[in-house]
Design a protein around this motif. Structure first.
Motif, PDB file in Angstrom:
ATOM      1  N   ILE A  33       0.861  -1.180   0.000  1.00  0.00           N
ATOM      2  CA  ILE A  33       0.000   0.000   0.000  1.00  0.00           C
ATOM      3  C   ILE A  33       0.900   1.233   0.000  1.00  0.00           C
ATOM      4  O   ILE A  33       1.747   1.385   0.882  1.00  0.00           O
ATOM      5  N   ALA A  34       0.724   2.104  -0.973  1.00  0.00           N
ATOM      6  CA  ALA A  34       1.470   3.367  -1.025  1.00  0.00           C
ATOM      7  C   ALA A  34       0.778   4.349  -0.079  1.00  0.00           C
ATOM      8  O   ALA A  34      -0.377   4.709  -0.287  1.00  0.00           O
ATOM      9  N   VAL A  35       1.475   4.754   0.966  1.00  0.00           N
ATOM     10  CA  VAL A  35       0.921   5.678   1.964  1.00  0.00           C
ATOM     11  C   VAL A  35       1.528   7.049   1.717  1.00  0.00           C
ATOM     12  O   VAL A  35       2.751   7.209   1.729  1.00  0.00           O
ATOM     13  N   SER A  36       0.666   8.049   1.482  1.00  0.00           N
ATOM     14  CA  SER A  36       1.159   9.394   1.194  1.00  0.00           C
ATOM     15  C   SER A  36       0.262  10.419   1.875  1.00  0.00           C
ATOM     16  O   SER A  36      -0.830  10.106   2.343  1.00  0.00           O
ATOM     17  N   SER A  37       0.757  11.645   1.912  1.00  0.00           N
ATOM     18  CA  SER A  37      -0.020  12.746   2.470  1.00  0.00           C
ATOM     19  C   SER A  37       0.291  14.011   1.693  1.00  0.00           C
ATOM     20  O   SER A  37       1.328  14.120   1.060  1.00  0.00           O
ATOM     21  N   THR A  38      -0.641  14.940   1.756  1.00  0.00           N
ATOM     22  CA  THR A  38      -0.431  16.251   1.170  1.00  0.00           C
ATOM     23  C   THR A  38      -0.601  17.265   2.281  1.00  0.00           C
ATOM     24  O   THR A  38      -1.692  17.401   2.813  1.00  0.00           O
ATOM     25  N   PRO A  39       0.456  17.932   2.718  1.00  0.00           N
ATOM     26  CA  PRO A  39       1.839  17.843   2.259  1.00  0.00           C
ATOM     27  C   PRO A  39       2.520  16.580   2.793  1.00  0.00           C
ATOM     28  O   PRO A  39       2.044  15.960   3.746  1.00  0.00           O
ATOM     29  N   GLY A  40       3.631  16.220   2.176  1.00  0.00           N
ATOM     30  CA  GLY A  40       4.394  15.052   2.590  1.00  0.00           C
ATOM     31  C   GLY A  40       5.098  15.285   3.922  1.00  0.00           C
ATOM     32  O   GLY A  40       5.076  16.371   4.482  1.00  0.00           O
ATOM     33  N   GLY A  41       5.722  14.231   4.415  1.00  0.00           N
ATOM     34  CA  GLY A  41       6.474  14.332   5.657  1.00  0.00           C
ATOM     35  C   GLY A  41       5.632  14.157   6.907  1.00  0.00           C
ATOM     36  O   GLY A  41       6.086  14.456   8.011  1.00  0.00           O
ATOM     37  N   ALA A  42       4.412  13.663   6.766  1.00  0.00           N
ATOM     38  CA  ALA A  42       3.558  13.417   7.934  1.00  0.00           C
ATOM     39  C   ALA A  42       3.917  12.060   8.530  1.00  0.00           C
ATOM     40  O   ALA A  42       4.232  11.116   7.813  1.00  0.00           O
ATOM     41  N   SER A  43       3.878  11.963   9.840  1.00  0.00           N
ATOM     42  CA  SER A  43       4.073  10.662  10.479  1.00  0.00           C
ATOM     43  C   SER A  43       2.737   9.920  10.431  1.00  0.00           C
ATOM     44  O   SER A  43       1.672  10.525  10.420  1.00  0.00           O
ATOM     45  N   PHE A  44       2.803   8.585  10.373  1.00  0.00           N
ATOM     46  CA  PHE A  44       1.572   7.799  10.327  1.00  0.00           C
ATOM     47  C   PHE A  44       1.729   6.511  11.114  1.00  0.00           C
ATOM     48  O   PHE A  44       2.834   6.016  11.315  1.00  0.00           O
ATOM     49  N   GLU A  45       0.601   6.010  11.599  1.00  0.00           N
ATOM     50  CA  GLU A  45       0.523   4.721  12.270  1.00  0.00           C
ATOM     51  C   GLU A  45      -0.606   3.931  11.648  1.00  0.00           C
ATOM     52  O   GLU A  45      -1.700   4.453  11.467  1.00  0.00           O
ATOM     53  N   VAL A  46      -0.330   2.666  11.311  1.00  0.00           N
ATOM     54  CA  VAL A  46      -1.349   1.776  10.775  1.00  0.00           C
ATOM     55  C   VAL A  46      -1.792   0.864  11.921  1.00  0.00           C
ATOM     56  O   VAL A  46      -0.965   0.190  12.532  1.00  0.00           O
ATOM     57  N   GLU A 128      -4.661   0.005  -3.425  1.00  0.00           N
ATOM     58  CA  GLU A 128      -3.252   0.179  -3.749  1.00  0.00           C
ATOM     59  C   GLU A 128      -2.619   1.362  -3.030  1.00  0.00           C
ATOM     60  O   GLU A 128      -1.404   1.431  -2.895  1.00  0.00           O
ATOM     61  N   GLU A 129      -3.440   2.314  -2.579  1.00  0.00           N
ATOM     62  CA  GLU A 129      -2.872   3.503  -1.943  1.00  0.00           C
ATOM     63  C   GLU A 129      -3.800   4.061  -0.876  1.00  0.00           C
ATOM     64  O   GLU A 129      -5.004   3.807  -0.877  1.00  0.00           O
ATOM     65  N   ALA A 130      -3.203   4.817   0.031  1.00  0.00           N
ATOM     66  CA  ALA A 130      -3.942   5.560   1.058  1.00  0.00           C
ATOM     67  C   ALA A 130      -3.323   6.945   1.128  1.00  0.00           C
ATOM     68  O   ALA A 130      -2.107   7.083   1.305  1.00  0.00           O
ATOM     69  N   ASN A 131      -4.143   7.979   0.974  1.00  0.00           N
ATOM     70  CA  ASN A 131      -3.644   9.348   0.944  1.00  0.00           C
ATOM     71  C   ASN A 131      -4.454  10.203   1.901  1.00  0.00           C
ATOM     72  O   ASN A 131      -5.677  10.108   1.938  1.00  0.00           O
ATOM     73  N   ALA A 132      -3.765  11.044   2.666  1.00  0.00           N
ATOM     74  CA  ALA A 132      -4.439  11.978   3.573  1.00  0.00           C
ATOM     75  C   ALA A 132      -4.212  13.394   3.081  1.00  0.00           C
ATOM     76  O   ALA A 132      -3.084  13.790   2.801  1.00  0.00           O
TER      77      ALA A 132
END
Length: 167
Positions: A33-46, A128-132
């Motif tokens: 799974i491609a994990v992304s955010s706008t803007p990038g550089g965010a921390s994430f926990e699944v 395939e992806e998750a975006n915030a």
């Protein structure tokens, strides 16, 4: 009359057909799974459906997650995104039935449809992806999180004179 070699080949072909499921042959039980955010550089926990953290990182990143959670049970995940100056975001990932699962009607038979694919989780797939979308940057860190509502009677006379009627 069959020779032992032909019997062995027939037995291997029959056992392969009976002990495999179509989705487990063609599909997979774990997905990147491609994990992304706008803007990038965010921390994430699944987190899985029990709330257990199964992965953490910084966007953009790729994580591999299992699509099944048990017998005939697809996996569900929650991805929590955090970045200083932005409101926290959560994205839900739900598994869905893989189209290859229906290939068991032709190739995997009942054993593939009722045992192999449900046990391995191969009957499910993940996005395939998750975006915030982190939204607009907050001014002053936590500013903008509190909202105070006032009636016109609570405003000082000087501010009431500056109001513009819109209806």
């Amino acid at each position: 009359m069959r020779t032992p070699h032909k019997n062995l080949c027939l037995a291997l072909a029959l056992s392969t057909a009976l002990l495999s499921g179509c989705a487990s042959i063609v599909g997979d039980s774990s997905y990147p799974i491609a994990v992304s955010s706008t803007p990038g550089g965010a921390s994430f926990e699944v987190k899985d459906s029990t709330g257990k953290v199964v992965h953490s990182g910084i966007t953009p990143s790729t994580v591999t997650l299992k699509s099944g959670e048990g017998y005939f049970d697809g996996a569900e995940y929650t991805i929590a995104f955090k970045k200083d100056g932005y409101a926290d975001q959560e994205v839900k990932l739900d598994s869905s039935l893989s189209g290859w699962y229906w290939g068991n009607i032709l190739f995997g038979g009942l054993i593939g449809m009722l045992i192999v694919d449900p046990l391995t989780g191969a009957m499910y797939k993940l996005p395939e992806e998750a975006n915030a979308q982190m939204g607009a940057q907050l001014v002053g860190g936590d500013a903008g999180k509190d909202l105070t509502l006032l009636t016109i009677d609570q405003l000082p006379e000087a501010q009431r004179d500056q109001l513009i009627r819109i209806n």
